[in-house]
Motif scaffolding. Structure first.
Motif, short mmCIF file in Angstrom:
data_model
loop_
_atom_site.label_atom_id
_atom_site.label_comp_id
_atom_site.label_asym_id
_atom_site.label_seq_id
_atom_site.Cartn_x
_atom_site.Cartn_y
_atom_site.Cartn_z
N THR A 122 125.79 -12.68 10.47
CA THR A 122 125.30 -12.17 11.71
C THR A 122 123.60 -12.68 11.38
O THR A 122 122.82 -12.41 12.22
CB THR A 122 125.20 -10.63 11.74
OG1 THR A 122 124.77 -10.22 10.59
CG2 THR A 122 126.37 -10.46 12.36
N GLY A 123 123.23 -12.75 9.84
CA GLY A 123 121.81 -13.14 9.60
C GLY A 123 120.89 -12.09 9.60
O GLY A 123 119.75 -12.01 9.50
N ILE A 124 121.52 -10.70 9.71
CA ILE A 124 120.69 -9.57 9.44
C ILE A 124 120.33 -9.05 8.03
O ILE A 124 121.46 -9.11 7.06
CB ILE A 124 121.60 -8.01 10.14
CG1 ILE A 124 121.70 -8.37 11.50
CG2 ILE A 124 120.70 -6.73 10.17
CD1 ILE A 124 122.34 -7.20 12.27
N LEU A 125 118.83 -9.11 7.75
CA LEU A 125 118.64 -8.84 6.17
C LEU A 125 118.56 -7.15 6.34
O LEU A 125 117.88 -6.61 7.04
CB LEU A 125 117.19 -9.54 6.22
CG LEU A 125 116.60 -9.43 4.92
CD1 LEU A 125 117.43 -10.15 3.80
CD2 LEU A 125 115.10 -10.01 5.09
N TYR A 126 119.19 -6.87 5.24
CA TYR A 126 118.96 -5.42 4.86
C TYR A 126 118.37 -5.06 3.45
O TYR A 126 118.34 -6.05 2.71
CB TYR A 126 120.47 -4.96 4.58
CG TYR A 126 121.21 -5.10 5.82
CD1 TYR A 126 121.36 -3.94 6.57
CD2 TYR A 126 122.02 -6.14 6.03
CE1 TYR A 126 122.54 -3.94 7.73
CE2 TYR A 126 123.02 -6.06 7.06
CZ TYR A 126 122.92 -5.11 7.88
OH TYR A 126 123.91 -5.05 8.94
N SER A 127 117.85 -4.01 3.24
CA SER A 127 117.26 -3.55 2.02
C SER A 127 118.55 -2.94 1.48
O SER A 127 119.48 -2.39 2.39
CB SER A 127 116.31 -2.47 2.04
OG SER A 127 116.55 -1.50 2.91
N THR A 128 118.68 -2.89 0.08
CA THR A 128 119.82 -2.29 -0.28
C THR A 128 119.60 -0.77 -0.97
O THR A 128 120.43 -0.01 -1.44
CB THR A 128 120.48 -3.04 -1.62
OG1 THR A 128 119.62 -3.25 -2.58
CG2 THR A 128 120.84 -4.47 -0.85
N ALA A 129 118.38 -0.42 -0.96
CA ALA A 129 118.14 0.83 -1.86
C ALA A 129 116.66 1.22 -1.45
O ALA A 129 115.77 0.32 -0.78
CB ALA A 129 118.05 0.67 -3.23
N PRO A 130 116.21 2.48 -1.29
CA PRO A 130 114.86 2.91 -0.83
C PRO A 130 113.92 2.28 -1.91
O PRO A 130 114.08 2.12 -3.11
CB PRO A 130 114.91 4.31 -1.02
CG PRO A 130 116.16 4.70 -1.61
CD PRO A 130 117.04 3.69 -1.84
N PHE A 131 112.59 2.17 -1.52
CA PHE A 131 111.47 1.81 -2.28
C PHE A 131 110.51 2.85 -2.51
O PHE A 131 110.40 3.68 -1.76
CB PHE A 131 110.67 0.51 -1.80
CG PHE A 131 111.63 -0.80 -1.53
CD1 PHE A 131 111.55 -1.89 -2.60
CD2 PHE A 131 112.67 -1.01 -0.61
CE1 PHE A 131 112.29 -2.97 -2.51
CE2 PHE A 131 113.28 -2.14 -0.50
CZ PHE A 131 113.20 -3.31 -1.36
N ASP A 132 109.91 2.73 -3.73
CA ASP A 132 108.90 3.68 -4.05
C ASP A 132 107.38 2.88 -3.96
O ASP A 132 107.16 1.94 -5.15
CB ASP A 132 109.00 4.27 -5.25
CG ASP A 132 108.30 5.45 -5.60
OD1 ASP A 132 106.77 5.43 -5.25
OD2 ASP A 132 108.35 6.37 -6.24
N TYR A 133 106.53 3.38 -3.03
CA TYR A 133 105.31 2.61 -2.96
C TYR A 133 104.51 2.56 -4.14
O TYR A 133 103.83 1.67 -4.44
CB TYR A 133 104.48 3.11 -1.64
CG TYR A 133 103.19 2.33 -1.38
CD1 TYR A 133 103.38 1.32 -0.65
CD2 TYR A 133 102.07 2.97 -1.87
CE1 TYR A 133 102.08 0.77 -0.35
CE2 TYR A 133 101.02 2.33 -1.54
CZ TYR A 133 100.87 1.19 -0.88
OH TYR A 133 99.58 0.55 -0.46
N GLU A 134 104.56 3.72 -4.98
CA GLU A 134 103.59 3.79 -5.85
C GLU A 134 104.28 3.14 -7.38
O GLU A 134 103.56 2.96 -8.35
CB GLU A 134 103.42 5.23 -6.45
CG GLU A 134 102.51 6.06 -5.62
CD GLU A 134 103.00 6.45 -4.05
OE1 GLU A 134 102.10 6.18 -3.16
OE2 GLU A 134 103.79 6.27 -3.94
N GLU A 135 105.59 3.18 -7.35
CA GLU A 135 106.31 2.38 -8.59
C GLU A 135 106.67 1.19 -8.63
O GLU A 135 106.73 0.52 -9.77
CB GLU A 135 107.68 3.36 -8.74
CG GLU A 135 107.29 4.83 -8.88
CD GLU A 135 106.88 5.26 -10.15
OE1 GLU A 135 107.29 4.58 -11.16
OE2 GLU A 135 106.22 6.07 -10.32
N GLU A 136 106.88 0.47 -7.37
CA GLU A 136 107.08 -0.92 -7.41
C GLU A 136 106.22 -1.95 -6.74
O GLU A 136 105.34 -1.31 -6.06
CB GLU A 136 108.61 -1.00 -6.68
CG GLU A 136 109.79 -0.05 -7.35
CD GLU A 136 110.95 0.06 -6.37
OE1 GLU A 136 111.88 -0.72 -6.60
OE2 GLU A 136 110.97 1.03 -5.63
N PRO A 137 106.56 -3.16 -6.57
CA PRO A 137 105.64 -3.77 -5.96
C PRO A 137 105.55 -3.62 -4.42
O PRO A 137 106.55 -2.91 -3.93
CB PRO A 137 106.20 -5.48 -6.26
CG PRO A 137 107.22 -5.24 -7.40
CD PRO A 137 107.60 -3.85 -7.46
#
Length: 193
Positions: free
Chosen positions: A148-163
């Protein structure tokens, strides 16, 4: 005779097949029937068949008969069938409407669809059948549905901890013959606070 398939882009005068009759005397080779459009030519003494002009995909496969005739008595001959197939060349690579996309993803979002990517390929059949993939994996934080070409994130991101920004390079690949072709799109994903 069933020689290897030719490409639709085969140039004129390309070797196709060598016909060989077992006979104690010299024979003359000719194309007896079946090649009404004159795609092929045969050398009368060595039996080598070559292309005579550009090949039109929609006219193939072509089945034609080659006749071997006793060079001193035209009443003595034999015929063999030759089947020539032509394959559709993979002319076009997949193309994304834009080579660069920007998407925002709020931090702490559970694994979620981000964007649906859709490439176009102007070939038909398997040459235009597309699958999607990711070139760079970013620690497996993203995945794409290859159909389908749908792009997913696989886990939540933390704005303070990650890029706070990721560049995900997505490709669309066709199932082309003789070689597969790819198109690319970079998706810049900005994690928002």
């Amino acid at each position: 005779y069933h020689p290897a398939p030719l490409s639709e882009k085969t140039p004129t005068d390309t070797f196709v097949v060598e016909i060989s009759a077992l006979y104690k005397l010299p024979v003359n080779y000719s194309i007896a029937s079946g090649d009404e459009k004159g795609y092929f030519i045969i050398h009368s003494s060595n039996g080598i068949v070559r292309t005579n002009k550009n090949l039109e995909l929609e006219d193939f496969p072509v089945n034609f008969k080659v006749r071997a005739t006793d060079s001193s008595n035209a009443a003595i001959f034999n015929e063999v069938e030759v089947r020539v197939e032509v394959i559709d060349e993979n002319n076009f690579p997949p193309v994304f409407p834009s080579s660069l996309l920007e998407e925002r993803l709020p931090e702490h979002s559970p694994a979620t669809p981000i964007v649906q990517l859709k490439a176009q390929d102007n070939d038909t059949g398997r040459n235009g059948f597309l699958t999607y993939g990711i070139l760079n994996r970013h620690g497996l934080k993203f995945r794409i549905n290859e159909t389908t070409g749908i792009l997913y994130s696989t886990a939540p991101f933390d704005y303070e901890e990650e890029p706070t920004e990721y560049q995900v390079v997505v490709y669309a690949e066709d199932d082309g013959i003789p070689e597969k072709k790819r198109g690319y799109c970079t998706v810049v994903i900005k994690i928002t606070d």
